[in-house]
Design a protein around this motif. Structure first.
Motif, PDB file in Angstrom:
ATOM      1  N   ASN A  59      19.450  15.948  14.141  1.00  0.00           N
ATOM      2  CA  ASN A  59      17.993  16.332  14.330  1.00  0.00           C
ATOM      3  C   ASN A  59      17.545  15.011  13.232  1.00  0.00           C
ATOM      4  N   ASP A  60      16.529  14.079  14.030  1.00  0.00           N
ATOM      5  CA  ASP A  60      16.321  12.956  13.164  1.00  0.00           C
ATOM      6  C   ASP A  60      14.790  12.874  12.722  1.00  0.00           C
ATOM      7  N   ASP A  61      14.221  14.064  12.690  1.00  0.00           N
ATOM      8  CA  ASP A  61      12.883  14.426  12.176  1.00  0.00           C
ATOM      9  C   ASP A  61      12.868  14.392  10.705  1.00  0.00           C
ATOM     10  N   VAL A  62      11.671  13.383  10.119  1.00  0.00           N
ATOM     11  CA  VAL A  62      11.884  13.352   8.661  1.00  0.00           C
ATOM     12  C   VAL A  62      10.622  13.878   8.139  1.00  0.00           C
ATOM     13  N   ILE A  63      10.232  13.843   6.807  1.00  0.00           N
ATOM     14  CA  ILE A  63       9.240  14.131   6.136  1.00  0.00           C
ATOM     15  C   ILE A  63       8.983  13.075   5.181  1.00  0.00           C
ATOM     16  N   LEU A  64       7.810  12.848   4.472  1.00  0.00           N
ATOM     17  CA  LEU A  64       7.666  11.836   3.425  1.00  0.00           C
ATOM     18  C   LEU A  64       7.450  12.473   2.076  1.00  0.00           C
ATOM     19  N   GLU A  65       7.710  11.858   1.092  1.00  0.00           N
ATOM     20  CA  GLU A  65       7.334  12.481  -0.073  1.00  0.00           C
ATOM     21  C   GLU A  65       7.185  11.137  -1.152  1.00  0.00           C
ATOM     22  N   LYS A  66       6.046  11.663  -2.183  1.00  0.00           N
ATOM     23  CA  LYS A  66       5.864  10.486  -3.084  1.00  0.00           C
ATOM     24  C   LYS A  66       6.987  10.418  -4.041  1.00  0.00           C
ATOM     25  N   TRP A  67       7.170   9.342  -4.302  1.00  0.00           N
ATOM     26  CA  TRP A  67       8.733   8.843  -5.176  1.00  0.00           C
ATOM     27  C   TRP A  67       8.180   9.231  -6.762  1.00  0.00           C
ATOM     28  N   ILE A  68       8.824  10.075  -7.064  1.00  0.00           N
ATOM     29  CA  ILE A  68       8.467  10.529  -8.621  1.00  0.00           C
ATOM     30  C   ILE A  68       9.288   9.682  -9.376  1.00  0.00           C
ATOM     31  N   THR A  69       8.367   8.956 -10.516  1.00  0.00           N
ATOM     32  CA  THR A  69       8.725   7.886 -11.258  1.00  0.00           C
ATOM     33  C   THR A  69      10.013   8.252 -12.421  1.00  0.00           C
ATOM     34  N   SER A  70       9.934   9.163 -12.960  1.00  0.00           N
ATOM     35  CA  SER A  70      10.985   9.577 -13.762  1.00  0.00           C
ATOM     36  C   SER A  70      11.423  11.133 -13.478  1.00  0.00           C
ATOM     37  N   PRO A  71      12.171  11.027 -12.337  1.00  0.00           N
ATOM     38  CA  PRO A  71      12.555  12.405 -11.756  1.00  0.00           C
ATOM     39  C   PRO A  71      13.670  13.122 -12.677  1.00  0.00           C
ATOM     40  N   ARG A  72      13.555  14.507 -12.661  1.00  0.00           N
ATOM     41  CA  ARG A  72      14.559  15.336 -13.167  1.00  0.00           C
ATOM     42  C   ARG A  72      14.623  16.406 -12.201  1.00  0.00           C
ATOM     43  N   HIS A  73      16.135  16.724 -12.030  1.00  0.00           N
ATOM     44  CA  HIS A  73      16.207  17.696 -10.908  1.00  0.00           C
ATOM     45  C   HIS A  73      16.357  19.181 -11.789  1.00  0.00           C
ATOM     46  N   ILE A  74      15.340  19.950 -11.653  1.00  0.00           N
ATOM     47  CA  ILE A  74      15.347  21.402 -12.187  1.00  0.00           C
ATOM     48  C   ILE A  74      15.396  22.417 -11.149  1.00  0.00           C
TER      49      ILE A  74
END
Length: 622
Positions: free
Chosen positions: A194-209
């Motif tokens: 499946n080659d469908d995509v979404i776009l998201e704003k890149w978070i500058t100082s991202p933490r994965h919670i």
């Protein structure tokens, strides 16, 4: 409650499930490929059924064979673990249609959360904060480019069916968008169909919670607090901990409440994880934490949640699957202390983290902490599966003590001849920024060179090798691993060789300075120090073509040649890609060691090669 459980998985998670099932008095059935015929999970189960050849696509991913194995052995329930078929809604339905109990999320929940675009729309409707972006149906390159420009760069392109970091590209400027989109779509199509995509704003100082949630068939949903999984390499988690450093009670309450709303929105049952991305540029704040995705299964890092709550999540899974209610209410759950987990991989950080395969002639992870593994000494690390060989888990009353204890465990890892990332893990844990809780998902990449460190033995390790060797010469009955006599004759010396270097050293009795252990064999001395292993020969011998420094490019592991980018006689530059090898589900580019000419080319596209097969030889430019 059913009385016989089949585990549709392998490795450490299969062993983990078997352990809880046995505690509950359940009989267990393992499944295995040819490569795993004598694996630890097979040896640990009450019964085992062969389901196919080594490739997962021909064994662990063939649902019909797994269901047939359950019927053959009389197992009434199937636990999928994580990975493989754990989030395959079609397989879950097939299990239920066969009259068996599925120990996992309902197929409808799996489908609802399986595609990132649909999941984001569903979460938005449930009042769960989502990352600004685009998840519309118009997938034309023109529309996607327009949306990316409107969001503002940098943006993140993500495959809607992606996972594990595949089908994901960060785009820093508008001029780079088209190429990144094409690359992302190719990878997504090849990996997920499946080659469908979404776009998201890149978070500058991202933490994965992420928040652990649990639901049952009686309408109950609880959370078991959060984990921080920010230390990642190429979007793969490396170190996880609970609770998240810097999380205040107000923010915890809001993010956990949002996770419960998310689970209720899909009528969730069983163990699941709601993953959030946090903009930590000003610390953790509830208004800067956004939904990313839901994992509708048990997570690799579930032990840290178990350690701070005292809950056995696998037991909960089995009870809820059998129709019971969740054993505890939300008010019964609380955080106690701090837990941290490191993923020990069979890989060589000094060689670009190439997977390391082969026999585990020596395998000792110590006895401290909680060790989750699917292998033991004498087993073999196969190139057919994920290279994670263990999870090292520690609980202490404070984060500082937990981190220090885990670093000690990593530094004490003894594995040979397979390489591991133990020293890399210890270095990451002992970084000042990590110790102070200053982390984000870019932490490892920023500090990579320092974290990988020096793979060659220092003077103290050379001396430790000499001391071990001398002890063995004095008393060949001494195993050396437990230390050596401090009153050994200082006039006795050992001549050792390591990768072409030789040294003659007298015994000093100062091995403890290297914090080393080791043992001596017929022609070599092995030393383990700070999570690394070093082999010293006691007689001169070649280092093999892999280390000869003559431009010979050898296969670092068994694999398949995907592409050959040069021909004999071509002029190449240092670092130029020569060919691509596929092994352990990953692609590895092999590059020219220096400027020169391709003198010999033995590799051909599509060929299967064994470890240390000569592929290319480059002659230095004159």
């Amino acid at each position: 409650m059913f009385d016989k459980l089949l585990i549709a998985n392998r490795g450490e998670i299969a062993c983990r499930i078997i352990r809880t099932a046995r505690k509950m008095g359940l009989a267990t059935v393992a499944v295995h490929s040819d490569a795993d015929a004598n694996a630890l999970h097979v040896r640990s189960a009450d019964e085992a059924v062969h389901i196919g050849p080594p490739p997962a696509a021909e064994s662990y991913l063939v649902g019909e064979r797994i269901i047939a194995a359950a019927k053959q052995t009389g197992a009434q329930a199937i636990h999928p673990g994580y990975g493989f078929l754990s989030e395959n809604a079609g397989f879950a339905e097939a299990v239920q249609e066969a009259g068996l109990i599925w120990v996992g999320a309902p197929p409808s929940s799996i489908r609802a959360m399986g595609l990132k675009d649909a999941a984001k729309k569903l979460m938005r409707g449930a009042g769960v904060p989502v990352t600004p972006g685009y998840d519309g149906e118009d997938q034309s390159a023109e529309r996607l480019k327009q949306e990316a420009d409107a969001i503002g760069y940098p943006v993140l392109i993500k495959a809607v069916a992606g996972g594990g970091g595949k089908g994901m590209r960060k785009v820093d400027a508008a001029a780079d968008f088209d190429a990144a989109l094409q690359s992302c779509r190719r990878e997504a199509k090849a990996s997920f169909g499946n080659d469908d995509v979404i776009l998201e704003k890149w978070i500058t100082s991202p933490r994965h919670i992420e928040v652990q949630v649990f639901g049952d068939s009686h309408g109950n949903v609880v959370h078991l607090f959060e984990r921080d999984c920010s230390l990642q390499r190429r979007h793969q988690k490396v170190i996880e901990e609970a609770p998240a450093p810097g999380m205040d009670e107000a923010t915890r309450e809001e993010i956990c409440a949002a996770a419960v709303r998310a689970a209720k929105a899909v009528d969730y049952e069983g163990a699941g994880t709601i993953e959030f991305i946090a903009d930590a540029s000003e610390g953790l704040r509830a208004d800067r934490i956004f939904f990313m995705e839901m994992n509708t299964r048990l997570q690799v890092e579930h032990p840290v949640t178990e350690e701070i709550t005292g809950v056995d999540l696998v037991e909960w899974q089995l009870r809820v699957a059998a129709g019971e209610a969740i054993p505890l209410s939300q008010d019964d759950l609380a955080i106690e202390g701090h837990a941290i987990e490191a993923r020990l991989y069979a890989e060589d950080p000094s060689s670009g983290f190439l997977p390391s395969t082969g026999p585990l002639d020596h395998f000792d992870l110590g006895t401290r902490g909680r060790i989750e593994t699917g292998v033991s000494e004498g087993d073999t690390i196969s190139p057919d599966y994920d290279p994670m060989i263990a999870k090292l888990v520690v609980w202490r009353e404070t984060r500082e003590d937990a981190v220090e204890a885990l670093a000690d465990i990593c530094e004490g890892v003894e594995v040979w001849p397979v390489k591991t990332n133990a020293a890399f893990l210890a270095n990451a844990l002992l970084e000042d920024d990590f110790l102070e809780g200053h982390l984000d998902t870019g932490f490892i990449e920023r500090k990579l060179e320092r974290l990988v460190g020096d793979a060659e033995p220092n003077d103290a390790i050379w001396q430790a090798a000499a001391d071990f060797t001398v002890l063995d010469a004095i008393d060949d009955t001494a195993p050396a691993a437990s230390g050596f006599r401090l009153n050994a004759d200082p006039r006795i010396a050992a001549t050792l060789f390591h990768k072409g270097e030789s040294r003659t050293l007298a015994v000093t009795g100062e091995r403890d300075a290297a914090h080393a252990t080791g043992f001596v064999e017929d022609t070599r001395t092995l030393v383990f120090a700070d999570g690394q292993s070093f082999e010293f020969a006691r007689e001169a011998r070649g280092g093999g073509a892999a280390a000869a420094g003559d431009g010979a490019i050898l296969a670092p592991m068994p694999g398949k040649v995907l592409s050959v980018d040069v021909a004999e006689g071509d002029t190449v530059e240092a670092g130029q890609r020569l060919l691509v090898l596929e092994a352990m589900k990953m692609e590895h580019a092999l590059t020219a060691p220096f400027d020169g000419v391709v003198a010999d080319l033995s590799a051909s596209e599509g060929a299967q090669v064994q470890v240390e097969t000569l592929l290319v030889r480059v002659e230095a430019a004159k």
